[in-house]
Design an enzyme around this catalytic site. Structure first.
Site, PDB file in Angstrom:
ATOM      1  N   GLN A  28       0.819  -1.219   0.000  1.00  0.00           N
ATOM      2  CA  GLN A  28       0.000   0.000   0.000  1.00  0.00           C
ATOM      3  C   GLN A  28       0.850   1.265   0.000  1.00  0.00           C
ATOM      4  O   GLN A  28       0.345   2.350  -0.300  1.00  0.00           O
ATOM      5  CB  GLN A  28      -0.940   0.022   1.212  1.00  0.00           C
ATOM      6  CG  GLN A  28      -2.042  -1.028   1.138  1.00  0.00           C
ATOM      7  CD  GLN A  28      -2.979  -0.908   2.318  1.00  0.00           C
ATOM      8  OE1 GLN A  28      -2.714  -1.460   3.378  1.00  0.00           O
ATOM      9  NE2 GLN A  28      -4.052  -0.162   2.150  1.00  0.00           N
ATOM     10  N   LEU A  64      -7.533   1.812   3.387  1.00  0.00           N
ATOM     11  CA  LEU A  64      -6.901   3.112   3.154  1.00  0.00           C
ATOM     12  C   LEU A  64      -6.605   3.329   1.671  1.00  0.00           C
ATOM     13  O   LEU A  64      -6.457   4.467   1.234  1.00  0.00           O
ATOM     14  CB  LEU A  64      -5.610   3.234   3.971  1.00  0.00           C
ATOM     15  CG  LEU A  64      -5.810   3.305   5.495  1.00  0.00           C
ATOM     16  CD1 LEU A  64      -4.472   3.302   6.207  1.00  0.00           C
ATOM     17  CD2 LEU A  64      -6.619   4.537   5.894  1.00  0.00           C
ATOM     18  N   HIS A  76      -7.485  -9.190   5.838  1.00  0.00           N
ATOM     19  CA  HIS A  76      -7.451  -8.078   4.881  1.00  0.00           C
ATOM     20  C   HIS A  76      -6.017  -7.712   4.498  1.00  0.00           C
ATOM     21  O   HIS A  76      -5.689  -7.558   3.318  1.00  0.00           O
ATOM     22  CB  HIS A  76      -8.178  -6.886   5.520  1.00  0.00           C
ATOM     23  CG  HIS A  76      -8.193  -5.645   4.695  1.00  0.00           C
ATOM     24  ND1 HIS A  76      -9.346  -5.122   4.148  1.00  0.00           N
ATOM     25  CD2 HIS A  76      -7.193  -4.798   4.332  1.00  0.00           C
ATOM     26  CE1 HIS A  76      -9.048  -4.029   3.465  1.00  0.00           C
ATOM     27  NE2 HIS A  76      -7.747  -3.801   3.574  1.00  0.00           N
ATOM     28  N   GLU A  77      -5.159  -7.588   5.524  1.00  0.00           N
ATOM     29  CA  GLU A  77      -3.777  -7.148   5.252  1.00  0.00           C
ATOM     30  C   GLU A  77      -2.972  -8.232   4.553  1.00  0.00           C
ATOM     31  O   GLU A  77      -2.171  -7.938   3.659  1.00  0.00           O
ATOM     32  CB  GLU A  77      -3.080  -6.722   6.544  1.00  0.00           C
ATOM     33  CG  GLU A  77      -3.758  -5.579   7.309  1.00  0.00           C
ATOM     34  CD  GLU A  77      -4.059  -4.356   6.469  1.00  0.00           C
ATOM     35  OE1 GLU A  77      -3.379  -4.120   5.448  1.00  0.00           O
ATOM     36  OE2 GLU A  77      -5.000  -3.629   6.821  1.00  0.00           O
ATOM     37  N   HIS A  87      -3.544  -8.261   0.973  1.00  0.00           N
ATOM     38  CA  HIS A  87      -2.769  -7.244   0.231  1.00  0.00           C
ATOM     39  C   HIS A  87      -1.420  -7.811  -0.227  1.00  0.00           C
ATOM     40  O   HIS A  87      -0.936  -7.454  -1.307  1.00  0.00           O
ATOM     41  CB  HIS A  87      -2.483  -6.030   1.123  1.00  0.00           C
ATOM     42  CG  HIS A  87      -3.574  -4.994   1.143  1.00  0.00           C
ATOM     43  ND1 HIS A  87      -3.998  -4.346   0.006  1.00  0.00           N
ATOM     44  CD2 HIS A  87      -4.296  -4.469   2.162  1.00  0.00           C
ATOM     45  CE1 HIS A  87      -4.948  -3.469   0.335  1.00  0.00           C
ATOM     46  NE2 HIS A  87      -5.156  -3.527   1.632  1.00  0.00           N
TER      47      HIS A  87
END
Ligand code: ZN
Length: 159
Positions: A51, A92, A133-134, A137
Site C-alpha cells: 500500500q 486506506l 485483509h492485510e 494485500h
C-alpha cells in the site's frame, strides 16, 4: 520517520504479489516505522507494505482505539481459522468507501517479528478481519474483490 504516500485502487502495485523478507536491516526498520506513522496519521487500523509501494511481506496493525498496541508482522501466514463474521470493511487504498465482506471470526497467524523471531498471534472479530485483509494485500488482493453487493460511502475504520 516519515509519512509515505498511500497507493489507491487502480495503482498496479496493489495487484502484485509481495516477496518475503529475508533480513531485517535499517531500511526495513525505517519502513516499518514509516508504515506505523502513516497508518496512524490516516486513522487506519492496518497497513500492508504494497500500500506504500513496497512489494515486501510486511504488515502493521493496531485495532485499539488508543493506538498504542502496534502489531508488526513479517512474512505472516494464516495457520488456523474458525467461525465467520459478515460486516463492513474499508481500506486506506479505497478512501471513503466500505463494503460487506465475510471473513473468519477467529484467525491465528504465524509471523516473524523485527528480530526475525517467529511468533503466533490469535485475533477475533476486528483483529481477525484485519489479519485477513492485510495478508490479502501481500497477495495482490484488495477487499473490493470480495465485497458482497456494492461499495458504499463510509467513515469507519479503514485498513
Ligand atoms: Zn487495505
Amino acid at each position: 520517520m516519515a509519512l509515505r504516500k498511500i497507493r489507491t485502487l487502480g495503482d498496479p502495485v496493489l495487484q502484485k504479489v509481495s516477496k518475503p523478507v529475508t533480513e531485517v536491516n535499517d531500511k526495513i526498520r525505517a519502513l516499518v516505522q514509516d508504515m506505523l506513522e502513516t497508518m496512524y496519521a490516516a486513522n487506519g487500523v492496518g497497513l500492508a507494505a504494497p500500500q506504500v509501494g513496497v512489494l515486501k511481506r510486511i504488515v502493521v496493525i493496531d485495532v485499539t482505539a488508543e493506538g498504542n498496541q502496534p502489531i508488526v508482522m513479517l512474512n505472516p501466514e494464516i495457520i488456523a481459522t474458525a467461525g465467520s463474521q459478515t460486516g463492513d470493511e474499508g481500506c486506506l487504498s479505497v478512501p471513503g468507501k466500505a463494503g460487506t465482506v465475510t471473513r473468519p471470526n477467529e484467525v491465528t497467524v504465524r509471523a516473524l517479528n523485527l528480530n526475525m523471531e517467529p511468533y503466533e498471534i490469535k485475533g477475533t472479530e476486528l483483529l481477525a478481519r484485519a489479519f485477513c485483509h492485510e495478508i490479502d494485500h501481500l497477495d495482490g488482493i484488495v477487499y473490493v474483490e470480495k465485497v458482497e453487493g456494492k461499495l458504499h460511502d463510509a467513515g469507519a475504520a479503514e485498513e
